[in-house]
Scaffold this motif. Structure first.
Motif, mmCIF file in Angstrom:
data_model
loop_
_atom_site.group_PDB
_atom_site.id
_atom_site.type_symbol
_atom_site.label_atom_id
_atom_site.label_comp_id
_atom_site.label_asym_id
_atom_site.label_seq_id
_atom_site.Cartn_x
_atom_site.Cartn_y
_atom_site.Cartn_z
ATOM 1 N N PRO A 128 0.794 -1.236 0.000
ATOM 2 C CA PRO A 128 0.000 0.000 0.000
ATOM 3 C C PRO A 128 0.824 1.282 0.000
ATOM 4 C CG PRO A 128 -0.081 -1.042 2.155
ATOM 5 C CD PRO A 128 0.631 -2.001 1.237
ATOM 6 N N ASP A 129 2.080 1.211 0.374
ATOM 7 C CA ASP A 129 2.932 2.404 0.396
ATOM 8 C C ASP A 129 3.684 2.604 -0.918
ATOM 9 O OD1 ASP A 129 4.358 0.054 0.955
ATOM 10 O OD2 ASP A 129 5.941 1.161 2.009
ATOM 11 N N LYS A 130 3.378 1.807 -1.931
ATOM 12 C CA LYS A 130 4.069 1.909 -3.218
ATOM 13 C C LYS A 130 3.062 2.129 -4.351
ATOM 14 C CE LYS A 130 7.851 -1.031 -1.756
ATOM 15 N NZ LYS A 130 9.001 -0.178 -1.804
ATOM 16 N N ARG A 131 3.578 2.627 -5.465
ATOM 17 C CA ARG A 131 2.797 2.710 -6.699
ATOM 18 C C ARG A 131 3.070 1.444 -7.495
ATOM 19 N NH1 ARG A 131 -0.449 7.313 -7.954
ATOM 20 N NH2 ARG A 131 0.172 8.880 -6.452
ATOM 21 N N ILE A 132 2.097 0.994 -8.256
ATOM 22 C CA ILE A 132 2.316 -0.158 -9.117
ATOM 23 C C ILE A 132 2.568 0.376 -10.519
ATOM 24 C CG2 ILE A 132 1.433 -2.350 -9.968
ATOM 25 C CD1 ILE A 132 1.914 -2.123 -6.852
ATOM 26 N N ALA A 133 3.825 0.274 -10.929
ATOM 27 C CA ALA A 133 4.237 0.757 -12.253
ATOM 28 C C ALA A 133 3.981 -0.332 -13.293
ATOM 29 C CB ALA A 133 5.714 1.128 -12.227
ATOM 30 N N VAL A 134 3.850 0.106 -14.530
ATOM 31 C CA VAL A 134 3.570 -0.795 -15.642
ATOM 32 C C VAL A 134 4.612 -0.576 -16.724
ATOM 33 C CG1 VAL A 134 1.887 -1.413 -17.408
ATOM 34 C CG2 VAL A 134 1.094 -0.635 -15.176
ATOM 35 N N ALA A 135 5.108 -1.690 -17.275
ATOM 36 C CA ALA A 135 6.047 -1.603 -18.399
ATOM 37 C C ALA A 135 5.778 -2.746 -19.367
ATOM 38 C CB ALA A 135 7.484 -1.660 -17.910
ATOM 39 N N VAL A 136 5.844 -2.419 -20.632
ATOM 40 C CA VAL A 136 5.818 -3.434 -21.691
ATOM 41 C C VAL A 136 7.063 -3.178 -22.511
ATOM 42 C CG1 VAL A 136 4.610 -4.336 -23.701
ATOM 43 C CG2 VAL A 136 3.300 -3.527 -21.720
ATOM 44 N N ILE A 137 8.010 -4.096 -22.420
ATOM 45 C CA ILE A 137 9.288 -3.927 -23.118
ATOM 46 C C ILE A 137 9.313 -4.802 -24.371
ATOM 47 C CG2 ILE A 137 11.799 -3.966 -22.887
ATOM 48 C CD1 ILE A 137 10.413 -2.098 -20.853
ATOM 49 N N GLY A 138 9.098 -6.092 -24.177
ATOM 50 C CA GLY A 138 8.988 -7.000 -25.312
ATOM 51 C C GLY A 138 10.293 -7.510 -25.877
ATOM 52 N N LEU A 139 11.389 -7.342 -25.167
ATOM 53 C CA LEU A 139 12.675 -7.802 -25.692
ATOM 54 C C LEU A 139 13.197 -9.054 -24.992
ATOM 55 C CD1 LEU A 139 14.506 -4.363 -26.029
ATOM 56 C CD2 LEU A 139 13.464 -5.721 -27.850
ATOM 57 N N GLU A 140 12.863 -9.246 -23.731
ATOM 58 C CA GLU A 140 13.475 -10.302 -22.930
ATOM 59 C C GLU A 140 13.035 -11.705 -23.353
ATOM 60 O OE1 GLU A 140 11.089 -8.267 -21.516
ATOM 61 O OE2 GLU A 140 12.241 -6.693 -20.591
ATOM 62 N N VAL A 141 11.748 -11.898 -23.540
ATOM 63 C CA VAL A 141 11.177 -13.200 -23.883
ATOM 64 C C VAL A 141 10.214 -12.979 -25.047
ATOM 65 C CG1 VAL A 141 9.753 -15.116 -23.028
ATOM 66 C CG2 VAL A 141 11.350 -13.974 -21.478
ATOM 67 N N PRO A 142 10.287 -13.823 -26.090
ATOM 68 C CA PRO A 142 9.393 -13.640 -27.236
ATOM 69 C C PRO A 142 7.973 -14.130 -26.955
ATOM 70 C CG PRO A 142 10.774 -15.549 -27.604
ATOM 71 C CD PRO A 142 11.222 -14.931 -26.302
ATOM 72 N N HIS A 143 7.360 -13.536 -25.950
ATOM 73 C CA HIS A 143 5.983 -13.845 -25.569
ATOM 74 C C HIS A 143 5.448 -12.562 -24.925
ATOM 75 C CE1 HIS A 143 3.040 -17.094 -24.103
ATOM 76 N NE2 HIS A 143 2.542 -15.946 -23.659
ATOM 77 N N ALA A 144 4.338 -12.071 -25.401
ATOM 78 C CA ALA A 144 3.764 -10.823 -24.876
ATOM 79 C C ALA A 144 3.666 -10.888 -23.361
ATOM 80 C CB ALA A 144 2.381 -10.603 -25.483
ATOM 81 N N HIS A 145 4.103 -9.815 -22.692
ATOM 82 C CA HIS A 145 3.997 -9.770 -21.241
ATOM 83 C C HIS A 145 4.026 -8.341 -20.734
ATOM 84 C CE1 HIS A 145 8.324 -10.110 -22.092
ATOM 85 N NE2 HIS A 145 8.567 -9.553 -20.912
ATOM 86 N N ILE A 146 3.381 -8.164 -19.590
ATOM 87 C CA ILE A 146 3.283 -6.874 -18.917
ATOM 88 C C ILE A 146 4.006 -7.003 -17.584
ATOM 89 C CG2 ILE A 146 1.703 -5.193 -17.869
ATOM 90 C CD1 ILE A 146 -0.471 -6.316 -19.838
ATOM 91 N N HIS A 147 4.893 -6.063 -17.302
ATOM 92 C CA HIS A 147 5.554 -6.006 -16.003
ATOM 93 C C HIS A 147 4.724 -5.134 -15.071
ATOM 94 C CE1 HIS A 147 9.614 -7.480 -17.292
ATOM 95 N NE2 HIS A 147 9.212 -7.001 -18.448
ATOM 96 N N LEU A 148 4.418 -5.631 -13.875
ATOM 97 C CA LEU A 148 3.799 -4.842 -12.816
ATOM 98 C C LEU A 148 4.840 -4.764 -11.705
ATOM 99 C CD1 LEU A 148 0.192 -6.365 -12.732
ATOM 100 C CD2 LEU A 148 0.965 -4.284 -13.893
ATOM 101 N N ILE A 149 5.258 -3.540 -11.376
ATOM 102 C CA ILE A 149 6.398 -3.362 -10.480
ATOM 103 C C ILE A 149 6.046 -2.394 -9.349
ATOM 104 C CG2 ILE A 149 8.843 -2.722 -10.376
ATOM 105 C CD1 ILE A 149 8.846 -3.111 -13.499
ATOM 106 N N PRO A 150 6.035 -2.892 -8.102
ATOM 107 C CA PRO A 150 5.813 -1.980 -6.973
ATOM 108 C C PRO A 150 7.020 -1.044 -6.830
ATOM 109 C CG PRO A 150 5.396 -4.265 -6.341
ATOM 110 C CD PRO A 150 6.078 -4.284 -7.666
ATOM 111 N N ILE A 151 6.792 0.262 -6.909
ATOM 112 C CA ILE A 151 7.908 1.210 -6.861
ATOM 113 C C ILE A 151 7.657 2.304 -5.821
ATOM 114 C CG2 ILE A 151 8.547 0.803 -9.270
ATOM 115 C CD1 ILE A 151 7.308 3.576 -9.925
ATOM 116 N N SER A 152 8.762 2.846 -5.328
ATOM 117 C CA SER A 152 8.722 4.016 -4.447
ATOM 118 C C SER A 152 9.299 5.229 -5.147
ATOM 119 C CB SER A 152 9.527 3.757 -3.170
ATOM 120 O OG SER A 152 8.980 2.693 -2.454
#
Length: 129
Positions: A76-100
């Motif tokens: 609850p004390d963090k924001r949930i960031a979103v990233a779509v890079i598409g380079l690491e693995v050849p399968h569509a994926h969304i990163h959800l990252i708790p950040i401060s």
């Protein structure tokens, strides 16, 4: 176009699942930037996220929103960031990252090396949030 994610979907490789539906899966990143770093994927093998059919694209993001809300309850004390890079693995994926801070989301940062116990603790916290 089988990838490591296909093996995770088929349970050929273990993972720390956070949420699952018929067409989507969310699991903790094996090389996280921060604790709680989660990947959200379609079970359908698709390399590039924008190649998903319109309805599947919308459904994937709706599932990601549900997962992000679970992460927000866990961190609850963090924001949930979103990233779509598409380079690491050849399968569509969304990163959800708790950040401060913005630096928490820098993919050049050294990745965390978590123990099985730490992954299980994070998984349990998210599943029970």
């Amino acid at each position: 176009m089988s990838s490591i994610f296909t093996k995770i979907i088929k349970n050929e490789i273990p993972s720390y699942k956070i949420a699952e539906e018929d067409k989507h899966l969310a699991f903790l990143d094996a090389m996280p930037l921060v604790k709680g770093h989660t990947l959200v994927i379609p079970k359908q093998e698709t390399d590039f996220i924008f190649d998903l059919e319109n309805e599947e694209f919308k459904n994937l993001w709706s599932f990601a929103q549900t997962v992000a809300k679970k992460l927000q309850k866990t961190y609850p004390d963090k924001r949930i960031a979103v990233a779509v890079i598409g380079l690491e693995v050849p399968h569509a994926h969304i990163h959800l990252i708790p950040i401060s801070k913005m630096e928490d989301m820098n993919f050049k940062n050294v990745r965390l090396k978590l123990s099985d116990e730490e992954y299980q603790e994070i998984q349990n916290a998210i599943l029970h949030s």
